[in-house]
Design an enzyme around this catalytic site. Sequence first.
Site, PDB file in Angstrom:
ATOM      1  N   GLN A   1       0.836  -1.204   0.000  1.00 46.00           N
ATOM      2  CA  GLN A   1       0.000   0.000   0.000  1.00 46.00           C
ATOM      3  C   GLN A   1       0.873   1.257   0.000  1.00 46.00           C
ATOM      4  O   GLN A   1       0.580   2.218  -0.696  1.00 46.00           O
ATOM      5  CB  GLN A   1      -0.939  -0.002   1.195  1.00 46.00           C
ATOM      6  CG  GLN A   1      -2.026  -1.037   1.091  1.00 46.00           C
ATOM      7  CD  GLN A   1      -2.856  -1.133   2.352  1.00 46.00           C
ATOM      8  OE1 GLN A   1      -2.534  -0.568   3.386  1.00 46.00           O
ATOM      9  NE2 GLN A   1      -3.960  -1.860   2.272  1.00 46.00           N
ATOM     10  N   GLU A   2       1.957   1.238   0.804  1.00 48.22           N
ATOM     11  CA  GLU A   2       2.866   2.382   0.832  1.00 48.22           C
ATOM     12  C   GLU A   2       3.496   2.605  -0.539  1.00 48.22           C
ATOM     13  O   GLU A   2       3.594   3.743  -1.006  1.00 48.22           O
ATOM     14  CB  GLU A   2       3.968   2.168   1.868  1.00 48.22           C
ATOM     15  CG  GLU A   2       3.503   2.303   3.284  1.00 48.22           C
ATOM     16  CD  GLU A   2       4.619   2.049   4.285  1.00 48.22           C
ATOM     17  OE1 GLU A   2       5.762   1.713   3.875  1.00 48.22           O
ATOM     18  OE2 GLU A   2       4.354   2.187   5.483  1.00 48.22           O
ATOM     19  N   ARG A   3       3.940   1.538  -1.187  1.00 52.91           N
ATOM     20  CA  ARG A   3       4.575   1.668  -2.500  1.00 52.91           C
ATOM     21  C   ARG A   3       3.589   2.195  -3.537  1.00 52.91           C
ATOM     22  O   ARG A   3       3.952   2.997  -4.395  1.00 52.91           O
ATOM     23  CB  ARG A   3       5.152   0.318  -2.925  1.00 52.91           C
ATOM     24  CG  ARG A   3       6.378  -0.036  -2.114  1.00 52.91           C
ATOM     25  CD  ARG A   3       7.008  -1.339  -2.562  1.00 52.91           C
ATOM     26  NE  ARG A   3       8.157  -1.611  -1.742  1.00 52.91           N
ATOM     27  CZ  ARG A   3       8.234  -2.588  -0.856  1.00 52.91           C
ATOM     28  NH1 ARG A   3       7.212  -3.396  -0.682  1.00 52.91           N
ATOM     29  NH2 ARG A   3       9.323  -2.770  -0.151  1.00 52.91           N
TER      30      ARG A   3
END
Length: 149
Positions: A136-138
């Site tokens: 999700q961060e990427r």
Amino acid sequence: QLQERILPEIVSGERRICLAVTEPSAGSDVCGITTTATKTPDDTHHIVNGEKKWITNGIVSDYFMTAVRTGGPGASGLSMLLIPRSSGLRTRTIDVVSGPLPGTTYVTFEDAKVPISYLVGNEGLGFRQAMLNFNQERLWIAFQAGKQA
């Protein structure tokens, strides 16, 4: 049960939470995590020992969503444990070359006693949970980079 009790404090901003996966000795090698969570003989608590580091941007956390080793080596031995700030948990700021920001913090767990009910999900699924968060961060980083172009 954890969501009902803790999520309102987080969403309201009354309390803060961070993700504590990265370790000084393992870096981003999630399968190499050495922070342990061992059950007490009466199966009511985990005793946590190890070290983590994370980027805080000056924010002090009340809860640490922590990847811990509850089993053997590799991905299947990892679990996620929500650890409240309490005795046995110390934090200190690390000076980094880039200056005071982004504010890297070093977390030390020394016989931190955490109720067994603070296990997040099932034991042994911590690797999967950590990877879902990183994905999700990427995705968010890729989205932001696309907006800048």
